[in-house]
Motif scaffolding. Sequence first.
Motif, PDB file in Angstrom:
ATOM      1  N   LEU A 198       1.902  -5.022 -12.570  1.00  0.00           N
ATOM      2  CA  LEU A 198       1.646  -6.137 -11.657  1.00  0.00           C
ATOM      3  C   LEU A 198       1.375  -7.421 -12.437  1.00  0.00           C
ATOM      4  CD1 LEU A 198      -0.628  -4.368  -9.013  1.00  0.00           C
ATOM      5  CD2 LEU A 198       1.531  -5.523  -8.517  1.00  0.00           C
ATOM      6  N   HIS A 199       0.561  -7.344 -13.461  1.00  0.00           N
ATOM      7  CA  HIS A 199       0.188  -8.533 -14.225  1.00  0.00           C
ATOM      8  C   HIS A 199       1.363  -9.103 -15.006  1.00  0.00           C
ATOM      9  CE1 HIS A 199      -4.320  -9.168 -14.232  1.00  0.00           C
ATOM     10  NE2 HIS A 199      -4.190  -8.102 -13.451  1.00  0.00           N
ATOM     11  N   HIS A 200       2.130  -8.237 -15.644  1.00  0.00           N
ATOM     12  CA  HIS A 200       3.131  -8.706 -16.603  1.00  0.00           C
ATOM     13  C   HIS A 200       4.542  -8.839 -16.020  1.00  0.00           C
ATOM     14  CE1 HIS A 200       0.174  -8.494 -19.722  1.00  0.00           C
ATOM     15  NE2 HIS A 200       0.063  -7.171 -19.679  1.00  0.00           N
ATOM     16  N   GLN A 201       4.870  -8.062 -14.998  1.00  0.00           N
ATOM     17  CA  GLN A 201       6.246  -8.024 -14.519  1.00  0.00           C
ATOM     18  C   GLN A 201       6.456  -8.614 -13.121  1.00  0.00           C
ATOM     19  OE1 GLN A 201       8.606  -7.126 -16.631  1.00  0.00           O
ATOM     20  NE2 GLN A 201       7.073  -6.573 -18.172  1.00  0.00           N
ATOM     21  N   ILE A 202       5.477  -8.462 -12.251  1.00  0.00           N
ATOM     22  CA  ILE A 202       5.642  -8.957 -10.880  1.00  0.00           C
ATOM     23  C   ILE A 202       5.477 -10.471 -10.855  1.00  0.00           C
ATOM     24  CG2 ILE A 202       4.657  -8.947  -8.551  1.00  0.00           C
ATOM     25  CD1 ILE A 202       6.322  -6.486  -9.208  1.00  0.00           C
ATOM     26  N   LYS A 203       6.452 -11.143 -10.237  1.00  0.00           N
ATOM     27  CA  LYS A 203       6.462 -12.602 -10.190  1.00  0.00           C
ATOM     28  C   LYS A 203       6.403 -13.068  -8.743  1.00  0.00           C
ATOM     29  CE  LYS A 203      10.514 -12.725 -12.071  1.00  0.00           C
ATOM     30  NZ  LYS A 203      10.706 -11.267 -12.089  1.00  0.00           N
ATOM     31  N   GLU A 204       6.102 -14.344  -8.574  1.00  0.00           N
ATOM     32  CA  GLU A 204       6.164 -14.926  -7.241  1.00  0.00           C
ATOM     33  C   GLU A 204       7.585 -14.778  -6.699  1.00  0.00           C
ATOM     34  OE1 GLU A 204       4.703 -18.915  -7.591  1.00  0.00           O
ATOM     35  OE2 GLU A 204       2.613 -18.280  -7.871  1.00  0.00           O
ATOM     36  N   GLY A 205       7.689 -14.334  -5.463  1.00  0.00           N
ATOM     37  CA  GLY A 205       8.985 -14.071  -4.849  1.00  0.00           C
ATOM     38  C   GLY A 205       9.374 -12.603  -4.857  1.00  0.00           C
ATOM     39  N   ASP A 206       8.735 -11.802  -5.702  1.00  0.00           N
ATOM     40  CA  ASP A 206       9.024 -10.365  -5.745  1.00  0.00           C
ATOM     41  C   ASP A 206       8.465  -9.667  -4.505  1.00  0.00           C
ATOM     42  OD1 ASP A 206      10.320 -10.639  -8.132  1.00  0.00           O
ATOM     43  OD2 ASP A 206       8.696  -9.857  -9.365  1.00  0.00           O
ATOM     44  N   ILE A 207       8.970  -8.455  -4.255  1.00  0.00           N
ATOM     45  CA  ILE A 207       8.600  -7.693  -3.064  1.00  0.00           C
ATOM     46  C   ILE A 207       7.704  -6.512  -3.437  1.00  0.00           C
ATOM     47  CG2 ILE A 207       9.475  -6.296  -1.141  1.00  0.00           C
ATOM     48  CD1 ILE A 207      10.076  -9.294  -0.900  1.00  0.00           C
ATOM     49  N   LEU A 208       6.615  -6.355  -2.691  1.00  0.00           N
ATOM     50  CA  LEU A 208       5.741  -5.191  -2.798  1.00  0.00           C
ATOM     51  C   LEU A 208       5.710  -4.473  -1.453  1.00  0.00           C
ATOM     52  CD1 LEU A 208       2.668  -6.681  -4.742  1.00  0.00           C
ATOM     53  CD2 LEU A 208       4.619  -5.420  -5.675  1.00  0.00           C
ATOM     54  N   HIS A 209       5.511  -3.163  -1.494  1.00  0.00           N
ATOM     55  CA  HIS A 209       5.457  -2.361  -0.271  1.00  0.00           C
ATOM     56  C   HIS A 209       4.009  -2.002   0.025  1.00  0.00           C
ATOM     57  CE1 HIS A 209       9.643  -1.944  -1.578  1.00  0.00           C
ATOM     58  NE2 HIS A 209       9.921  -1.693  -0.310  1.00  0.00           N
ATOM     59  N   LEU A 210       3.535  -2.383   1.224  1.00  0.00           N
ATOM     60  CA  LEU A 210       2.136  -2.204   1.587  1.00  0.00           C
ATOM     61  C   LEU A 210       1.994  -1.329   2.823  1.00  0.00           C
ATOM     62  CD1 LEU A 210       1.847  -4.738  -0.291  1.00  0.00           C
ATOM     63  CD2 LEU A 210       0.099  -5.547   1.318  1.00  0.00           C
ATOM     64  N   SER A 211       0.940  -0.513   2.825  1.00  0.00           N
ATOM     65  CA  SER A 211       0.524   0.169   4.045  1.00  0.00           C
ATOM     66  C   SER A 211      -0.391  -0.767   4.827  1.00  0.00           C
ATOM     67  CB  SER A 211      -0.232   1.453   3.708  1.00  0.00           C
ATOM     68  OG  SER A 211      -1.478   1.139   3.114  1.00  0.00           O
ATOM     69  N   ALA A 212      -0.615  -0.452   6.105  1.00  0.00           N
ATOM     70  CA  ALA A 212      -1.558  -1.238   6.905  1.00  0.00           C
ATOM     71  C   ALA A 212      -2.973  -1.032   6.379  1.00  0.00           C
ATOM     72  CB  ALA A 212      -1.461  -0.823   8.372  1.00  0.00           C
ATOM     73  N   PRO A 213      -3.856  -2.013   6.566  1.00  0.00           N
ATOM     74  CA  PRO A 213      -5.227  -1.906   6.045  1.00  0.00           C
ATOM     75  C   PRO A 213      -5.942  -0.648   6.531  1.00  0.00           C
ATOM     76  CG  PRO A 213      -4.784  -4.149   6.763  1.00  0.00           C
ATOM     77  CD  PRO A 213      -3.618  -3.328   7.208  1.00  0.00           C
ATOM     78  N   ALA A 214      -6.816  -0.128   5.663  1.00  0.00           N
ATOM     79  CA  ALA A 214      -7.542   1.112   5.962  1.00  0.00           C
ATOM     80  C   ALA A 214      -8.891   1.067   5.271  1.00  0.00           C
ATOM     81  CB  ALA A 214      -6.733   2.327   5.479  1.00  0.00           C
ATOM     82  N   GLY A 215      -9.729   2.066   5.574  1.00  0.00           N
ATOM     83  CA  GLY A 215     -10.992   2.215   4.865  1.00  0.00           C
ATOM     84  C   GLY A 215     -12.201   2.208   5.789  1.00  0.00           C
TER      85      GLY A 215
END
Length: 413
Positions: free
Chosen positions: A241-258
């Motif tokens: 995440l720190h070194h490779q993910i850039k603005e504009g890239d896509i991440l896959h998220l689940s709905a909030p939980a906890g």
Amino acid sequence: MLSERSVQIIKSTVPVLEVHGVAITKRFYEMMFAAHPELLNIFNHANQKQGRQQTALANVVYAAAVHIENLAAILPAVKQIAHKHRSLGVKPEHYPIVGEFLLKAIKDVLGDAATDDIIGAWGEAYGMIADAFIGVEAEMYKEAHQQPGGWEDFREFRVDRKVQESDSITSFYLVPKDGGAIASFLAGQYVSVRMAIPEDQFTHIRQYSLSDAPGKPYYRITVKREDGGESHPDGRVSNYLHHQIKEGDILHLSAPAGDFYLNLEDKRPVVLLSGGVGLTPMISMLNTLAEKDSERQVTFIHATENGKVHAMKQHVDELTQARPRMSAYYCYRNPSDQDRETQAFHKEGTIHLEWLKTIIPDQNASFYFCGPVPFMQAMNQALKDWGVSDSDIHFEFFGPAASLEPAAASAAR
């Protein structure tokens, strides 16, 4: 309901589980992943290597055996695990697989001591416990999907902004790729991020606390880069995440939980205690209190190594200085010369009860804390020593649940 005979058999296994529980769960994961490697797309590989997942499962199995006559006693643990299962995408069809290999592991580790009666009783108990999980999780899936802005499983989000918060912590502002609405959440909850890293055979899923107040057109996660050492490698996902993910890239998220979240109905003073990157859910709570509850007394206390790794300090300072009922205190374990010159912290070393008593009016408050396990052990013990009731102590583990006993106050950081 379990038969009385099965209840008595399972109760008789409590001493065995106390001794061999981790060996059983370790063998369980080995056997299950060998037969079903596709499940490595769900489970956290780092927690497996560190033994945290095995210990957490052993604790749950042991608790189920101890409370077999009153399984309602472990309902809080069931709900906590169910939240994680829903966020990971665990489905009913996974439970028979788990049951099969848990029983095989018991037999494999205990050998002839695991009689047919013991295996039969545990098979009966597992079926009942699995049904409870499946029922609770079905409601959670339904709620996550049907709420305004909700969705099933994973949804594509675009990295709208990437902001460095300290030498090792970065925030990611995430907006839905489809442009639609996003589900609300409670301050303190998390999302799961699923990532396919090139050259890795399996996908990775990590939970990250949402670090801003709800009601925004984005989700924000704030991630510490886990740098390795002699005993452990770099964090695979955090470094990517720190070194490779850039603005504009896509991440896959689940709905909030906890099930760790701020109770806005409680109007008493609230104390937010954090260590390291454990500040992320506390920032969400602090921002929420600033927006919604200006009359409540709020004390924000953060412990970290020094100013270089202290994330969001300016934001917290601006927030608390503008609100007379809010205050912030910082504890640096190893402050730099610059930290001393700028008076960037209020205490050097670690947090202890005597210092807490000087900055918190009294213990009639709601306490929330999160951070490394030793820090949480120390905070839990300090609050108990002060006479804070269990109902006013709220905490969140990053990763599988661990024990807060015995506390190691000297290890707080």
